[in-house]
Design a protein around this motif. Sequence first.
Motif, PDB file in Angstrom:
ATOM      1  N   TYR A  34      16.715  57.217  17.005  1.00 49.67           N
ATOM      2  CA  TYR A  34      15.591  56.345  16.713  1.00 49.67           C
ATOM      3  C   TYR A  34      14.341  56.906  17.372  1.00 49.67           C
ATOM      4  CZ  TYR A  34      19.151  52.961  15.334  1.00 49.67           C
ATOM      5  OH  TYR A  34      20.202  52.325  14.727  1.00 49.67           O
ATOM      6  N   GLU A  35      13.199  56.547  16.810  1.00 48.82           N
ATOM      7  CA  GLU A  35      11.913  56.939  17.380  1.00 48.82           C
ATOM      8  C   GLU A  35      11.098  55.690  17.634  1.00 48.82           C
ATOM      9  OE1 GLU A  35       9.860  59.981  15.157  1.00 48.82           O
ATOM     10  OE2 GLU A  35      11.679  61.199  14.974  1.00 48.82           O
ATOM     11  N   LYS A  36       9.996  55.875  18.358  1.00 47.87           N
ATOM     12  CA  LYS A  36       9.087  54.768  18.644  1.00 47.87           C
ATOM     13  C   LYS A  36       7.713  55.058  18.055  1.00 47.87           C
ATOM     14  CE  LYS A  36      11.228  52.988  22.827  1.00 47.87           C
ATOM     15  NZ  LYS A  36      11.938  51.959  22.122  1.00 47.87           N
ATOM     16  N   ALA A  37       7.056  54.001  17.677  1.00 50.94           N
ATOM     17  CA  ALA A  37       5.662  54.044  17.238  1.00 50.94           C
ATOM     18  C   ALA A  37       4.966  52.852  17.887  1.00 50.94           C
ATOM     19  CB  ALA A  37       5.568  53.949  15.728  1.00 50.94           C
ATOM     20  N   THR A  38       3.732  53.049  18.324  1.00 52.49           N
ATOM     21  CA  THR A  38       2.984  51.953  18.928  1.00 52.49           C
ATOM     22  C   THR A  38       1.613  51.858  18.271  1.00 52.49           C
ATOM     23  OG1 THR A  38       4.158  52.169  21.034  1.00 52.49           O
ATOM     24  CG2 THR A  38       2.054  51.011  21.081  1.00 52.49           C
ATOM     25  N   PHE A  39       1.299  50.641  17.817  1.00 53.37           N
ATOM     26  CA  PHE A  39       0.045  50.377  17.129  1.00 53.37           C
ATOM     27  C   PHE A  39      -0.640  49.156  17.737  1.00 53.37           C
ATOM     28  CE2 PHE A  39       2.827  51.992  13.606  1.00 53.37           C
ATOM     29  CZ  PHE A  39       2.216  53.237  13.476  1.00 53.37           C
ATOM     30  N   ALA A  40      -1.939  49.260  17.923  1.00 54.84           N
ATOM     31  CA  ALA A  40      -2.761  48.119  18.326  1.00 54.84           C
ATOM     32  C   ALA A  40      -3.589  47.728  17.111  1.00 54.84           C
ATOM     33  CB  ALA A  40      -3.654  48.490  19.504  1.00 54.84           C
ATOM     34  N   GLY A  41      -3.450  46.484  16.704  1.00 52.09           N
ATOM     35  CA  GLY A  41      -4.153  46.017  15.513  1.00 52.09           C
ATOM     36  C   GLY A  41      -4.766  44.652  15.709  1.00 52.09           C
ATOM     37  N   GLY A  42      -5.313  44.422  16.896  1.00 49.90           N
ATOM     38  CA  GLY A  42      -5.825  43.091  17.201  1.00 49.90           C
ATOM     39  C   GLY A  42      -4.697  42.236  17.745  1.00 49.90           C
ATOM     40  N   CYS A  43      -4.717  40.970  17.445  1.00 51.86           N
ATOM     41  CA  CYS A  43      -3.682  40.050  17.926  1.00 51.86           C
ATOM     42  C   CYS A  43      -2.293  40.555  17.540  1.00 51.86           C
ATOM     43  CB  CYS A  43      -3.926  38.672  17.316  1.00 51.86           C
ATOM     44  SG  CYS A  43      -2.641  37.478  17.700  1.00 51.86           S
ATOM     45  N   PHE A  44      -1.439  40.729  18.528  1.00 52.50           N
ATOM     46  CA  PHE A  44      -0.116  41.285  18.222  1.00 52.50           C
ATOM     47  C   PHE A  44       0.750  40.348  17.400  1.00 52.50           C
ATOM     48  CE2 PHE A  44       0.662  40.692  23.078  1.00 52.50           C
ATOM     49  CZ  PHE A  44       0.773  39.322  22.970  1.00 52.50           C
ATOM     50  N   TRP A  45       0.452  39.067  17.397  1.00 53.12           N
ATOM     51  CA  TRP A  45       1.232  38.130  16.580  1.00 53.12           C
ATOM     52  C   TRP A  45       1.200  38.533  15.109  1.00 53.12           C
ATOM     53  CZ3 TRP A  45      -1.320  32.976  18.506  1.00 53.12           C
ATOM     54  CH2 TRP A  45      -0.906  32.705  19.824  1.00 53.12           C
ATOM     55  N   CYS A  46       0.047  39.022  14.657  1.00 56.84           N
ATOM     56  CA  CYS A  46      -0.119  39.366  13.239  1.00 56.84           C
ATOM     57  C   CYS A  46       0.422  40.740  12.881  1.00 56.84           C
ATOM     58  CB  CYS A  46      -1.600  39.299  12.863  1.00 56.84           C
ATOM     59  SG  CYS A  46      -2.264  37.630  12.939  1.00 56.84           S
ATOM     60  N   MET A  47       0.840  41.494  13.864  1.00 57.94           N
ATOM     61  CA  MET A  47       1.275  42.870  13.617  1.00 57.94           C
ATOM     62  C   MET A  47       2.796  43.018  13.566  1.00 57.94           C
ATOM     63  SD  MET A  47      -1.464  44.587  13.142  1.00 57.94           S
ATOM     64  CE  MET A  47      -0.852  46.252  13.238  1.00 57.94           C
ATOM     65  N   VAL A  48       3.528  41.974  13.838  1.00 57.94           N
ATOM     66  CA  VAL A  48       4.992  42.070  13.883  1.00 57.94           C
ATOM     67  C   VAL A  48       5.606  42.003  12.488  1.00 57.94           C
ATOM     68  CG1 VAL A  48       7.102  40.986  14.750  1.00 57.94           C
ATOM     69  CG2 VAL A  48       5.090  41.138  16.223  1.00 57.94           C
ATOM     70  N   GLN A  49       5.321  40.954  11.762  1.00 60.64           N
ATOM     71  CA  GLN A  49       5.987  40.695  10.485  1.00 60.64           C
ATOM     72  C   GLN A  49       5.878  41.836   9.474  1.00 60.64           C
ATOM     73  OE1 GLN A  49       4.713  37.094   8.524  1.00 60.64           O
ATOM     74  NE2 GLN A  49       6.432  37.146   7.102  1.00 60.64           N
ATOM     75  N   PRO A  50       4.699  42.441   9.266  1.00 64.60           N
ATOM     76  CA  PRO A  50       4.632  43.498   8.246  1.00 64.60           C
ATOM     77  C   PRO A  50       5.605  44.649   8.500  1.00 64.60           C
ATOM     78  CG  PRO A  50       2.434  42.871   8.955  1.00 64.60           C
ATOM     79  CD  PRO A  50       3.401  42.180   9.865  1.00 64.60           C
ATOM     80  N   PHE A  51       5.820  44.979   9.757  1.00 63.66           N
ATOM     81  CA  PHE A  51       6.723  46.087  10.093  1.00 63.66           C
ATOM     82  C   PHE A  51       8.179  45.646  10.112  1.00 63.66           C
ATOM     83  CE2 PHE A  51       2.645  47.350  11.878  1.00 63.66           C
ATOM     84  CZ  PHE A  51       2.519  48.611  11.315  1.00 63.66           C
TER      85      PHE A  51
ATOM     86  N   ALA B  30      -0.585  45.207  21.560  1.00 65.36           N
ATOM     87  CA  ALA B  30       0.011  46.194  20.660  1.00 65.36           C
ATOM     88  C   ALA B  30       1.432  45.791  20.296  1.00 65.36           C
ATOM     89  CB  ALA B  30       0.022  47.569  21.340  1.00 65.36           C
ATOM     90  N   VAL B  31       1.966  46.496  19.311  1.00 67.15           N
ATOM     91  CA  VAL B  31       3.378  46.366  18.970  1.00 67.15           C
ATOM     92  C   VAL B  31       4.041  47.726  19.132  1.00 67.15           C
ATOM     93  CG1 VAL B  31       3.208  44.356  17.445  1.00 67.15           C
ATOM     94  CG2 VAL B  31       2.901  46.650  16.487  1.00 67.15           C
ATOM     95  N   GLU B  32       5.228  47.686  19.713  1.00 63.62           N
ATOM     96  CA  GLU B  32       6.054  48.879  19.844  1.00 63.62           C
ATOM     97  C   GLU B  32       7.201  48.748  18.851  1.00 63.62           C
ATOM     98  OE1 GLU B  32       7.684  51.097  23.642  1.00 63.62           O
ATOM     99  OE2 GLU B  32       9.059  49.519  22.987  1.00 63.62           O
ATOM    100  N   ILE B  33       7.293  49.721  17.972  1.00 64.09           N
ATOM    101  CA  ILE B  33       8.261  49.685  16.882  1.00 64.09           C
ATOM    102  C   ILE B  33       9.327  50.735  17.140  1.00 64.09           C
ATOM    103  CG2 ILE B  33       8.557  49.996  14.395  1.00 64.09           C
ATOM    104  CD1 ILE B  33       5.426  49.333  14.296  1.00 64.09           C
ATOM    105  N   THR B  34      10.581  50.320  17.131  1.00 60.47           N
ATOM    106  CA  THR B  34      11.701  51.254  17.178  1.00 60.47           C
ATOM    107  C   THR B  34      12.216  51.371  15.754  1.00 60.47           C
ATOM    108  OG1 THR B  34      12.250  50.503  19.414  1.00 60.47           O
ATOM    109  CG2 THR B  34      13.947  51.740  18.223  1.00 60.47           C
ATOM    110  N   TYR B  35      12.281  52.615  15.266  1.00 57.96           N
ATOM    111  CA  TYR B  35      12.631  52.792  13.854  1.00 57.96           C
ATOM    112  C   TYR B  35      13.529  54.003  13.662  1.00 57.96           C
ATOM    113  CZ  TYR B  35       9.093  56.510  13.705  1.00 57.96           C
ATOM    114  OH  TYR B  35       8.379  57.663  13.934  1.00 57.96           O
TER     115      TYR B  35
END
Length: 174
Positions: free
Chosen positions: A3-20, A56-61
């Motif tokens: 697995y890899e990680k990606a980290t994105f800051a897109g304003g309020c982190f609440w709104c950045m979880v669901q799309p991913f 931010a959100v940290e995504i493990t993918y």
Amino acid sequence: MEYEKATFAGGCFWCMVQPFEEMPGIMNVRSGYTGGQTENPSYEEVKSGGTGHYEAVEITYDPKQFSYKQLLDLFWPQIDPTDDGGQFHDRGSQYRTAIFFYNERQRELALASREAVKNSGRFNSPIVTKILPAATFYEAEDWHQQFYKNQPQAYKKDRLQSGRDEFINQYWRS
């Protein structure tokens, strides 16, 4: 599996979880703070704007199922990449946008994706989303995790009031 990680800051982190989170190959999406000077910051400290952190959100993918380029392609339409003062109704340095890269390949892909957005003709203002080396990621308090699922009414109200969806519809879906 690797697995890899990606980290994105897109304003309020609440709104950045669901799309991913809804994409195949996404193993985990955590809300948190990165890019600042304070160790183990609290939400209140970050919200004050004095720690230098981004929400931010940290995504493990699994890159075999969902590539980093696909993550980037999903990231950009969630944000206003021209606003360096925050995102939508969330104002302050903690709500700025950024892509945090973990290796040279991610950096190169992030730079290319930002250039593509710049050249897309969608925006008249400069693209200000930063591309930065990944820093320590501090997981946000439990009540922030999966906020859209655990507090659906509060999430929907905040998102509606933010102006995010109107912006997305105007600039990204047209």
